[in-house]
Write an enzyme that holds these catalytic residues in place. Structure first.
Site, PDB file in Angstrom:
ATOM      1  N   GLU A 257       0.886  -1.170   0.000  1.00  0.00           N
ATOM      2  CA  GLU A 257       0.000   0.000   0.000  1.00  0.00           C
ATOM      3  C   GLU A 257       0.913   1.206   0.000  1.00  0.00           C
ATOM      4  O   GLU A 257       1.558   1.501   1.011  1.00  0.00           O
ATOM      5  CB  GLU A 257      -0.884   0.014   1.252  1.00  0.00           C
ATOM      6  N   CYS A 296      -3.197   8.417   3.393  1.00  0.00           N
ATOM      7  CA  CYS A 296      -2.868   7.930   2.055  1.00  0.00           C
ATOM      8  C   CYS A 296      -4.036   8.107   1.104  1.00  0.00           C
ATOM      9  O   CYS A 296      -3.867   8.179  -0.100  1.00  0.00           O
ATOM     10  CB  CYS A 296      -2.480   6.465   2.138  1.00  0.00           C
TER      11      CYS A 296
HETATM   12  P1  NAP Z   1       8.287   4.864   4.847  1.00  0.00           P
HETATM   13  O1  NAP Z   1       9.394   5.783   5.162  1.00  0.00           O
HETATM   14  O2  NAP Z   1       8.331   4.114   3.582  1.00  0.00           O
HETATM   15  O3  NAP Z   1       8.186   3.887   6.099  1.00  0.00           O
HETATM   16  C1  NAP Z   1       7.193   2.908   6.193  1.00  0.00           C
HETATM   17  C2  NAP Z   1       7.673   1.769   7.068  1.00  0.00           C
HETATM   18  O4  NAP Z   1       8.782   1.102   6.436  1.00  0.00           O
HETATM   19  C3  NAP Z   1       8.189   2.210   8.425  1.00  0.00           C
HETATM   20  O5  NAP Z   1       7.794   1.255   9.383  1.00  0.00           O
HETATM   21  C4  NAP Z   1       9.694   2.196   8.249  1.00  0.00           C
HETATM   22  O6  NAP Z   1      10.403   2.041   9.456  1.00  0.00           O
HETATM   23  C5  NAP Z   1       9.863   0.990   7.358  1.00  0.00           C
HETATM   24  N1  NAP Z   1      11.107   0.945   6.600  1.00  0.00           N
HETATM   25  C6  NAP Z   1      11.877   1.975   6.179  1.00  0.00           C
HETATM   26  N2  NAP Z   1      12.922   1.503   5.479  1.00  0.00           N
HETATM   27  C7  NAP Z   1      12.816   0.152   5.451  1.00  0.00           C
HETATM   28  C8  NAP Z   1      13.586  -0.895   4.879  1.00  0.00           C
HETATM   29  N3  NAP Z   1      14.693  -0.652   4.196  1.00  0.00           N
HETATM   30  N4  NAP Z   1      13.179  -2.174   5.065  1.00  0.00           N
HETATM   31  C9  NAP Z   1      12.052  -2.446   5.754  1.00  0.00           C
HETATM   32  N5  NAP Z   1      11.291  -1.486   6.313  1.00  0.00           N
HETATM   33  C10 NAP Z   1      11.651  -0.205   6.162  1.00  0.00           C
HETATM   34  O7  NAP Z   1       6.876   5.621   4.835  1.00  0.00           O
HETATM   35  P2  NAP Z   1       6.328   6.660   5.902  1.00  0.00           P
HETATM   36  O8  NAP Z   1       7.065   7.919   5.684  1.00  0.00           O
HETATM   37  O9  NAP Z   1       6.265   6.063   7.262  1.00  0.00           O
HETATM   38  O10 NAP Z   1       4.810   6.784   5.444  1.00  0.00           O
HETATM   39  C11 NAP Z   1       4.343   7.765   4.576  1.00  0.00           C
HETATM   40  C12 NAP Z   1       3.989   7.178   3.228  1.00  0.00           C
HETATM   41  O11 NAP Z   1       3.144   6.050   3.367  1.00  0.00           O
HETATM   42  C13 NAP Z   1       3.220   8.138   2.360  1.00  0.00           C
HETATM   43  O12 NAP Z   1       3.817   8.189   1.098  1.00  0.00           O
HETATM   44  C14 NAP Z   1       1.832   7.553   2.255  1.00  0.00           C
HETATM   45  O13 NAP Z   1       1.169   7.806   1.057  1.00  0.00           O
HETATM   46  C15 NAP Z   1       2.058   6.108   2.452  1.00  0.00           C
HETATM   47  N6  NAP Z   1       0.891   5.506   3.049  1.00  0.00           N
HETATM   48  C16 NAP Z   1       0.131   4.646   2.300  1.00  0.00           C
HETATM   49  C17 NAP Z   1      -0.986   4.051   2.870  1.00  0.00           C
HETATM   50  C18 NAP Z   1      -1.845   3.096   2.101  1.00  0.00           C
HETATM   51  O14 NAP Z   1      -2.653   2.402   2.720  1.00  0.00           O
HETATM   52  N7  NAP Z   1      -1.728   2.998   0.802  1.00  0.00           N
HETATM   53  C19 NAP Z   1      -1.320   4.326   4.195  1.00  0.00           C
HETATM   54  C20 NAP Z   1      -0.525   5.196   4.907  1.00  0.00           C
HETATM   55  C21 NAP Z   1       0.581   5.778   4.319  1.00  0.00           C
HETATM   56  P3  NAP Z   1      10.998   3.325  10.235  1.00  0.00           P
HETATM   57  O15 NAP Z   1       9.842   4.174  10.603  1.00  0.00           O
HETATM   58  O16 NAP Z   1      11.675   2.731  11.397  1.00  0.00           O
HETATM   59  O17 NAP Z   1      11.920   3.993   9.259  1.00  0.00           O
END
Ligand code: NAP
Length: 517
Positions: A257, A296
């Site tokens: 997602e 999102c």
């Molecule tokens: P993110 O930086 O991609 O982080 C998401 C998750 O991935 C966090 O738990 C993060 O951990 C983890 N992570 C980071 N690097 C990783 C790696 N190399 N391997 C495994 N896991 C890793 O996203 P975010 O900034 O938290 O969220 C915002 C984004 O999410 C927005 O773009 C939004 O559109 C999207 N979103 C989508 C939905 C949907 O349902 N489609 C819902 C909500 C949000 P850490 O926090 O410890 O870095």
């Protein structure tokens, strides 16, 4: 030093070996708690979940597992006051916005408890009808769905620490698959607290629900062939997960997602001042400001007929101007903060990019902050941008600003509007506002191909519809293309991800023995 939150893995609470990462109050800038997962034996933790948790869950029927979900829902309901306090401090959300996350999570859990109860005392599911394989009807093929014998690893985004856990855990646990959740670090507190309450109450068998708080380093390494991964977050991290060696080597099933340029469309023929026009303006302003635009599913692009552009700019801006921004502890505040200074910087940068091709119709910088120091607080007012020439714009269709920002776009005719919407390259949701039901139905089918959900608001459902951005457990959540290509929820459809489909080819007598009596 603030409290170091523990991880729950291998059936026991374990502290990380390091000093940990601090979780910060986004308004006050103060340290709240710390998280750390260094030194945790992840391979052993995964093995424990698969063997102990998976074994115990699979020994139960759908109805028995549904009863556990119902009990967990009741327990969480009783703990709501604490969860709201944590959300105020760590996510800086006003009460109504915290409710979307907290009560939305509990509602989703209880919805799956009810759906699961309806599946009865079974341990696997039939998929469709049996089909004859030859002229003689004796030998047939029946598809079955059986719970996967691996674990479900959830890697979640920061914006829904409660709902993000339960919308995934409910169908996984109901399916008989143990869960390991790794919440986003910035807001891990609420997820950890809810898991702690459910674990400490002894509702689930050991190993059914585990949590790793802190760094994601090494998290994917112990994955095995029957495990599944469900990720919510940025497209960038999604690409890292999809291409991780363990995922590739073992064909691990992955659900993504990701981010999305969701649209709202005022249908052709609707003029300024019509009921549908008013409904669209109200919804657009609400979507921009709810959770400070950190959803999102939030509306990022608002399409209106050229003739309605100026009036829509005025009407949405007037609503945004009334939005008080600042410390959610002050009852006059309607919109809290972004989650971190890093997100604030990212939103400012995104605004800068979009402003290169769009006008500022309402400037968030005009909002004075209430009870919040602009040098410390991650607050930003809502900004409406606009363009009468969306064909010439590029960034508006491909840059998701994860904050209280949307762009109003003028279109010439329906074909133009639908083509512009498609430039989002696949989105989670589009909403249509208009009074012509057949025309709305036809547009919905055209747009369904590029969206996980089409939300149609005709005036008759003005007070009934569930909201553009609100994800209901009965409906699909996910979207094709840049939205990640994932599918979640959608009632019992969610169980497919946690089951393996197989065809059993056998005599009618054998197949009859598969059916419930
Ligand atoms: P993110 O930086 O991609 O982080 C998401 C998750 O991935 C966090 O738990 C993060 O951990 C983890 N992570 C980071 N690097 C990783 C790696 N190399 N391997 C495994 N896991 C890793 O996203 P975010 O900034 O938290 O969220 C915002 C984004 O999410 C927005 O773009 C939004 O559109 C999207 N979103 C989508 C939905 C949907 O349902 N489609 C819902 C909500 C949000 P850490 O926090 O410890 O870095």
């Amino acid at each position: 030093m603030t409290e170091l939150l523990q991880n729950f893995v291998g059936g026991r609470w374990q502290a990380g070996a390091g000093a940990g990462t601090a979780l910060i109050d986004p308004v006050l800038g103060s340290e709240l708690v710390r998280v750390d997962s260094s030194g945790i034996d992840l391979a052993r933790a995964f093995e424990f979940a698969r063997e102990q948790g998976g074994g115990a869950l699979r020994a139960m029927s759908y109805r028995q597992r549904a009863a556990m979900l119902a009990e967990a829902g009741k327990l969480l309901q009783a703990g709501r006051d604490t969860y709201y306090e944590i959300a105020t401090a760590n996510s800086a959300t006003v009460r109504n916005d915290s409710a979307i996350d907290i009560d939305g999570g509990i509602y989703t859990l209880s919805t799956y408890a009810k759906l699961g109860d309806g599946l009865g005392e079974r341990s696997f599911l039939l998929d469709g009808e049996a089909a004859r394989l030859g002229k003689d009807p004796l030998f047939q093929s029946q598809h079955v769905l059986v719970p996967t014998r691996g674990l479900a690893l959830f890697i979640n985004a920061f914006n829904f620490p409660s709902w993000g856990l339960w919308e995934k855990a409910a169908p996984a646990l109901l399916s008989g698959v143990p869960v390991i959740v790794k919440p986003a670090t910035a807001t891990a507190w609420l997820t950890q607290r809810m898991v702690k309450d459910v674990v400490d109450a002894g509702i689930l068998p050991p190993g059914a629900l585990s949590i790793v708080c802190g760094s994601s380093a090494g998290l994917l390494d112990p994955l095995l062939p029957f495990d599944v991964v469900s990720f919510t977050g940025s497209a960038q991290t999604a690409a890292v997960i999809r291409s991780h060696p363990a995922v590739v080597r073992h064909s691990v099933r992955v659900n993504i997602e990701a981010d999305s340029l969701n649209s709202a469309l005022l249908m052709p023929g609707e003029s300024a001042g019509s009921e549908s026009f008013e409904l669209l303006c109200k919804e657009a302003a609400r979507e921009m400001t709810q959770k400070a635009g950190q959803k999102c599913t939030a509306i990022r692009r608002i399409f209106v007929p050229e003739a309605a552009y100026a009036a829509a700019a005025e009407a949405i801006s007037a609503r945004l101007a009334k939005t008080s921004v600042g410390n959610p502890r002050n009852e006059t505040v309607r919109m809290g903060a972004l989650v971190s200074r890093a997100q604030l910087a990212a939103v400012r940068e995104g605004l800068h990019v979009l402003k290169s091709e769009a006008d500022v119709l309402h400037d968030g910088a005009t909002h004075a902050l209430i009870d919040a120091d602009p040098a410390v607080a991650c607050c930003i007012g809502p900004t409406l941008l606009g363009s009468r020439t969306p064909d010439r714009a590029e960034r508006v269709h491909d840059t998701e600003v994860f904050g209280p920002v949307a762009t109003l776009l003028a279109y010439r005719d329906e074909a133009h509007a639908l083509a512009m919407i498609r430039r989002g390259q696949g989105s989670l949701v589009v909403s249509l506002f208009g009074g012509d039901a057949p025309r709305a139905a036809a547009a919905a089918i055209t747009l369904a191909e590029a969206h996980g959900r089409v939300h149609v608001v005709t005036p008759d459902v003005a007070s009934q519809h569930t909201g553009h951005g609100n994800v209901m457990p009965q409906s699909l959540h996910g979207g094709p293309g840049r939205a990640g290509g994932g599918e979640e929820l959608g009632g019992l459809r969610a169980l497919n991800f946690y089951h393996r489909r197989a065809a059993v080819q056998a005599s009618t007598a054998v197949l009859a023995a598969l059916s419930p009596t």
